[in-house]
Design a protein around this motif. Structure first.
Motif, PDB file in Angstrom:
ATOM      1  N   ASN A 114      -4.459 -21.621  90.871  1.00  0.00           N
ATOM      2  CA  ASN A 114      -3.000 -21.570  90.999  1.00  0.00           C
ATOM      3  C   ASN A 114      -2.538 -21.562  92.455  1.00  0.00           C
ATOM      4  N   HIS A 115      -3.435 -21.744  93.411  1.00  0.00           N
ATOM      5  CA  HIS A 115      -3.069 -21.661  94.825  1.00  0.00           C
ATOM      6  C   HIS A 115      -2.649 -23.033  95.361  1.00  0.00           C
ATOM      7  N   LEU A 116      -1.390 -23.144  95.741  1.00  0.00           N
ATOM      8  CA  LEU A 116      -0.891 -24.371  96.353  1.00  0.00           C
ATOM      9  C   LEU A 116      -1.568 -24.557  97.707  1.00  0.00           C
ATOM     10  N   ARG A 117      -2.235 -25.680  97.869  1.00  0.00           N
ATOM     11  CA  ARG A 117      -3.015 -25.935  99.085  1.00  0.00           C
ATOM     12  C   ARG A 117      -2.199 -25.613 100.335  1.00  0.00           C
ATOM     13  N   SER A 118      -2.783 -24.867 101.241  1.00  0.00           N
ATOM     14  CA  SER A 118      -2.039 -24.301 102.373  1.00  0.00           C
ATOM     15  C   SER A 118      -1.521 -25.360 103.337  1.00  0.00           C
ATOM     16  N   THR A 119      -2.063 -26.553 103.295  1.00  0.00           N
ATOM     17  CA  THR A 119      -1.615 -27.618 104.206  1.00  0.00           C
ATOM     18  C   THR A 119      -0.387 -28.358 103.679  1.00  0.00           C
ATOM     19  N   GLU A 120      -0.009 -28.105 102.427  1.00  0.00           N
ATOM     20  CA  GLU A 120       1.137 -28.804 101.842  1.00  0.00           C
ATOM     21  C   GLU A 120       2.455 -28.199 102.317  1.00  0.00           C
ATOM     22  N   LYS A 121       3.450 -29.071 102.546  1.00  0.00           N
ATOM     23  CA  LYS A 121       4.797 -28.629 102.869  1.00  0.00           C
ATOM     24  C   LYS A 121       5.572 -28.399 101.576  1.00  0.00           C
ATOM     25  N   THR A 122       6.330 -27.321 101.522  1.00  0.00           N
ATOM     26  CA  THR A 122       7.081 -26.982 100.325  1.00  0.00           C
ATOM     27  C   THR A 122       8.553 -27.371 100.464  1.00  0.00           C
ATOM     28  N   MET A 123       9.253 -27.276  99.359  1.00  0.00           N
ATOM     29  CA  MET A 123      10.692 -27.496  99.356  1.00  0.00           C
ATOM     30  C   MET A 123      11.378 -26.582 100.364  1.00  0.00           C
ATOM     31  N   ALA A 124      10.931 -25.336 100.437  1.00  0.00           N
ATOM     32  CA  ALA A 124      11.514 -24.405 101.405  1.00  0.00           C
ATOM     33  C   ALA A 124      11.237 -24.836 102.837  1.00  0.00           C
ATOM     34  N   ASP A 125      10.029 -25.333 103.104  1.00  0.00           N
ATOM     35  CA  ASP A 125       9.702 -25.840 104.444  1.00  0.00           C
ATOM     36  C   ASP A 125      10.660 -26.962 104.844  1.00  0.00           C
ATOM     37  N   VAL A 126      10.909 -27.885 103.900  1.00  0.00           N
ATOM     38  CA  VAL A 126      11.760 -29.041 104.187  1.00  0.00           C
ATOM     39  C   VAL A 126      13.195 -28.596 104.465  1.00  0.00           C
ATOM     40  N   PHE A 127      13.719 -27.705 103.637  1.00  0.00           N
ATOM     41  CA  PHE A 127      15.083 -27.222 103.865  1.00  0.00           C
ATOM     42  C   PHE A 127      15.184 -26.438 105.174  1.00  0.00           C
ATOM     43  N   LYS A 128      14.189 -25.610 105.440  1.00  0.00           N
ATOM     44  CA  LYS A 128      14.215 -24.800 106.660  1.00  0.00           C
ATOM     45  C   LYS A 128      14.173 -25.684 107.906  1.00  0.00           C
ATOM     46  N   ALA A 129      13.369 -26.745 107.858  1.00  0.00           N
ATOM     47  CA  ALA A 129      13.277 -27.670 108.989  1.00  0.00           C
ATOM     48  C   ALA A 129      14.591 -28.400 109.222  1.00  0.00           C
ATOM     49  N   SER A 130      15.454 -28.433 108.188  1.00  0.00           N
ATOM     50  CA  SER A 130      16.749 -29.106 108.314  1.00  0.00           C
ATOM     51  C   SER A 130      17.886 -28.132 108.573  1.00  0.00           C
ATOM     52  N   GLY A 131      17.555 -26.905 108.963  1.00  0.00           N
ATOM     53  CA  GLY A 131      18.579 -25.958 109.379  1.00  0.00           C
ATOM     54  C   GLY A 131      19.100 -25.039 108.298  1.00  0.00           C
ATOM     55  N   TYR A 132      18.485 -25.046 107.133  1.00  0.00           N
ATOM     56  CA  TYR A 132      18.910 -24.179 106.042  1.00  0.00           C
ATOM     57  C   TYR A 132      18.282 -22.791 106.156  1.00  0.00           C
ATOM     58  N   ARG A 133      19.017 -21.788 105.649  1.00  0.00           N
ATOM     59  CA  ARG A 133      18.401 -20.506 105.355  1.00  0.00           C
ATOM     60  C   ARG A 133      17.766 -20.614 103.966  1.00  0.00           C
ATOM     61  N   THR A 134      16.657 -19.929 103.755  1.00  0.00           N
ATOM     62  CA  THR A 134      15.915 -20.103 102.513  1.00  0.00           C
ATOM     63  C   THR A 134      15.600 -18.747 101.884  1.00  0.00           C
ATOM     64  N   ALA A 135      15.734 -18.673 100.574  1.00  0.00           N
ATOM     65  CA  ALA A 135      15.473 -17.412  99.866  1.00  0.00           C
ATOM     66  C   ALA A 135      14.852 -17.706  98.512  1.00  0.00           C
ATOM     67  N   MET A 136      13.985 -16.784  98.091  1.00  0.00           N
ATOM     68  CA  MET A 136      13.375 -16.877  96.768  1.00  0.00           C
ATOM     69  C   MET A 136      13.440 -15.529  96.087  1.00  0.00           C
ATOM     70  N   PHE A 137      13.913 -15.536  94.837  1.00  0.00           N
ATOM     71  CA  PHE A 137      13.977 -14.323  94.031  1.00  0.00           C
ATOM     72  C   PHE A 137      13.304 -14.600  92.698  1.00  0.00           C
ATOM     73  N   GLY A 138      12.149 -13.950  92.457  1.00  0.00           N
ATOM     74  CA  GLY A 138      11.470 -14.126  91.191  1.00  0.00           C
ATOM     75  C   GLY A 138      10.025 -14.563  91.316  1.00  0.00           C
ATOM     76  N   LYS A 139       9.601 -15.382  90.357  1.00  0.00           N
ATOM     77  CA  LYS A 139       8.187 -15.700  90.158  1.00  0.00           C
ATOM     78  C   LYS A 139       7.714 -16.850  91.048  1.00  0.00           C
ATOM     79  N   TRP A 140       6.635 -16.626  91.750  1.00  0.00           N
ATOM     80  CA  TRP A 140       6.031 -17.619  92.639  1.00  0.00           C
ATOM     81  C   TRP A 140       4.837 -18.289  91.960  1.00  0.00           C
ATOM     82  N   HIS A 141       3.786 -17.517  91.700  1.00  0.00           N
ATOM     83  CA  HIS A 141       2.595 -17.964  90.974  1.00  0.00           C
ATOM     84  C   HIS A 141       1.835 -19.087  91.673  1.00  0.00           C
TER      85      HIS A 141
END
Length: 610
Positions: A114-141
């Motif tokens: 269940n471990h997302l490969r550490s070299t992959e960029k996530t949706m949060a990475d993409v938004f953060k790189a574009s100047g967004y604040r990012t938050a997650m509430f709940g299940k990651w897994h």
């Protein structure tokens, strides 16, 4: 234009006997033609856990009422042929990356898969790189330790329970979805209230903050996935005898999420941010407890390759975006398409070129009847320790479903997948099989690569290892199995961040249980995740906690000589101090009886650099 060109190239190469996978590219210069006064929208992605396509009243379910989900459905662009993976963690990895789960190293919900490969960029990475604040509430897994946690993957703010959910081995031992201990930005924090309310309340607080920047929020409920805890008996009122008790609790969880979606939308409106917020609602796999009552005419359920295992709802709402609200998109779409779509809708500028397996459905949001170029999509649920072609796999087109490479269904004429027509359409089967070979070449390299948990890193001062991540079949992934003394032993792959002396604390029970290695925790609770007839006394999921005859605990780290420590009656843990060199290694700890026979692996291990 890019899709049209890809289609032409695809046809030419196919005529020469070559098949390609259509990939979508976005670069930081792709959206420069947009007007400079474009106000980037906020984005909220709501993902419920184990709610199937049929578990909404707007989809025809006669047993459950979901008024707020129904209202969102009525006011959104609805996707009627939208697919995810048949289980939880794979879906989440595909959603976060815009790539197939098998492509990013996620092939299971436990056993390290269940471990997302550490070299992959996530949706949060993409938004953060574009100047967004990012938050997650709940299940990651997608991983419980550094560098796999949400705060390591682009999220500024994170609140959650155990990685896989309430009661999993990395969750607080006494959590029951009522007045729980949460992970908040990497530290434990107790918060009063019922878990879904806690997450939505935090989301509303976040919305109400005066951000100078737009925000991206990932709100992933642990409900209605079991255990089916309720905060009060009134939650189950109104179902009567037509619904079995276990389904009543399942539906009650959906109802509570539905109520919270209503609260969230009211808060958005009151904040003045509703018009320019993209709100997406979807679920993570096919239905579970409710499918025997109603499954929207589909065959299968969670874990299955049939549509009932992976066809789920997707609603997209954005008032300021001039979307085709109230209309259906009937084209075949999938979780891997969400990130490419948001990239276009929000005019994001990633820090480097991003390559997706999915493609944008922006055109369909604006004009729902738009048909994008035909393609073949794949979802799978192998859970095997060696990848196997076509194992529990569905190959899908707008019309066809090839299941396990053995069954073919015309989904238009036979949506319930009852008539296998594989003998009648060999040309269709051949085409999907050709597409699968291209898919397999894309996803299979390094597909069972083990995650490497980093120990001794400044961003995570203490590493908490549990048996859920042992690379073995049938691992003890929840506290109930640990309480029962499941006789399994495994190891963990780790990476030592810095050379030095490390403190390794080995336990039969987690710290918060405060129980002796040879004994059992003493506690008494009511209405919780381990509910048995309303009262629990030293029980987990109805199992008696088992005292194990542990005489000693051993430790092996890499090439270091195995060491052992004897255990006394009142001892809660044993501690080893060991010098470790920087780099990759393996750690294994086991609990032995008086005859030095292995009882089981040591279930809980804590590591920190002295």
């Amino acid at each position: 234009m890019l899709d049209v060109l890809n289609k032409k190239i695809h046809k030419v190469l196919k005529s020469l006997g070559i098949v390609i996978v259509t990939l979508t590219y976005f670069s930081c210069s792709s959206n420069t033609s947009k007007a400079s006064n474009f106000e980037k929208p906020n984005v909220i992605v709501i993902l419920t856990d184990d709610q199937g396509y049929g578990d909404l009243s707007c989809h025809g379910n006669p047993y459950i009422k979901t008024p707020n989900m129904d209202q969102l459905h009525d006011e959104s662009v609805r996707f009627t042929d939208f697919h995810v993976d048949p289980t939880c963690a794979p879906t989440r990895s595909a959603l976060m990356t815009g790539k197939y789960s098998h492509h990013v190293g996620v092939w299971h919900t436990v056993s390290g898969g269940n471990h997302l490969r550490s070299t992959e960029k996530t949706m949060a990475d993409v938004f953060k790189a574009s100047g967004y604040r990012t938050a997650m509430f709940g299940k990651w897994h997608l991983g419980a330790n550094y560098p796999y946690r949400p705060i390591d993957r682009g999220f500024d703010e994170w609140l959650g329970n155990g990685d896989g959910g309430t009661g999993t081995t990395d969750d607080w031992f006494f959590n029951d979805r009522v007045n729980d201990q949460y992970w908040h930005n990497g530290k434990r924090e107790k918060i009063e209230g019922y878990a879904p309310d806690v997450f939505f309340n935090k989301a509303i607080d976040y919305i109400n903050k005066d951000h100078e920047k737009p925000f991206f929020m990932y709100l992933a409920t642990y409900l209605p996935h079991g255990p089916h805890t309720v905060s009060s008996t009134s939650m189950t009122d109104g179902y009567g005898e037509k619904v079995p008790d276990y389904v009543t609790y399942f539906y009650a969880g959906i109802n509570r999420v539905d109520q919270n979606i209503g609260k969230l939308r009211k808060a958005l409106k009151a904040s003045g941010k509703a018009d320019n917020t993209i709100l997406l609602f979807m679920t993570d796999n096919g239905g579970t407890d409710g499918v025997d009552l109603y499954n929207a005419g589909m065959r299968g359920r969670k874990t299955d390759a049939y549509d009932g295992g992976h066809r789920v709802p997707l609603f997209v709402h954005w008032p300021k975006g001039n979307l085709a609200h109230g209309k259906d998109v009937n084209d075949l779409t999938a979780h891997i398409d969400v990130l490419p779509t948001l990239l276009e809708l929000c005019d994001l500028s990633p820090s480097k070129e991003v390559k997706f397996d999915g493609r944008s459905f922006k055109e369909q949001l604006l004009k729902s009847e738009t048909q994008l170029p035909n393609r073949t999509l794949f979802v799978e649920n192998q859970r095997t320790f060696t990848a196997q072609k076509w194992k529990r796999t569905a190959g899908m087109t707008n019309r066809w479903r090839l299941i396990h490479n053995e069954e073919l269904y015309d989904i238009i004429d036979d949506p319930g997948q009852k008539k296998n027509v594989i003998e009648k359409h060999p040309e269709v089967v051949a085409e999907i099989r050709d597409e699968f070979e291209v898919y397999w070449k894309l996803v299979s390299p390094n597909d069972r690569e083990l995650p490497k948990i980093i120990v001794g890193h400044p961003n995570d001062k203490e590493t908490y290892l549990t048996p859920s991540d042992w690379y073995l079949p049938d691992v003890p992934w929840n506290h109930a199995q640990v309480a029962d003394g499941k006789p399994v032993s495994g190891s963990w792959d780790i990476h030592i961040a810095e050379s030095g002396t490390y403190r390794i604390e080995a336990r039969r029970w987690p710290r918060e249980a405060n129980a002796p290695i040879r004994g059992i925790p003493a506690f008494k609770k009511t209405i919780d995740a381990w509910k048995v007839d309303g009262q629990v006394d030293r029980l987990l999921y109805g199992r008696k906690m088992k005292a194990l005859p542990i005489n000693s605990i051993t430790l092996e780290v890499g090439t270091h000589e195995k060491t052992a420590a004897r255990v006394s009656n009142q001892q809660t843990h044993v501690t080893f101090n060991i010098k470790l060199s920087k780099g990759y290694t393996n750690i294994k700890s086991e609990m032995l009886d008086e005859s030095n026979q292995v009882i089981a692996g040591t279930y809980y291990v804590y590591i920190s650099k002295l």
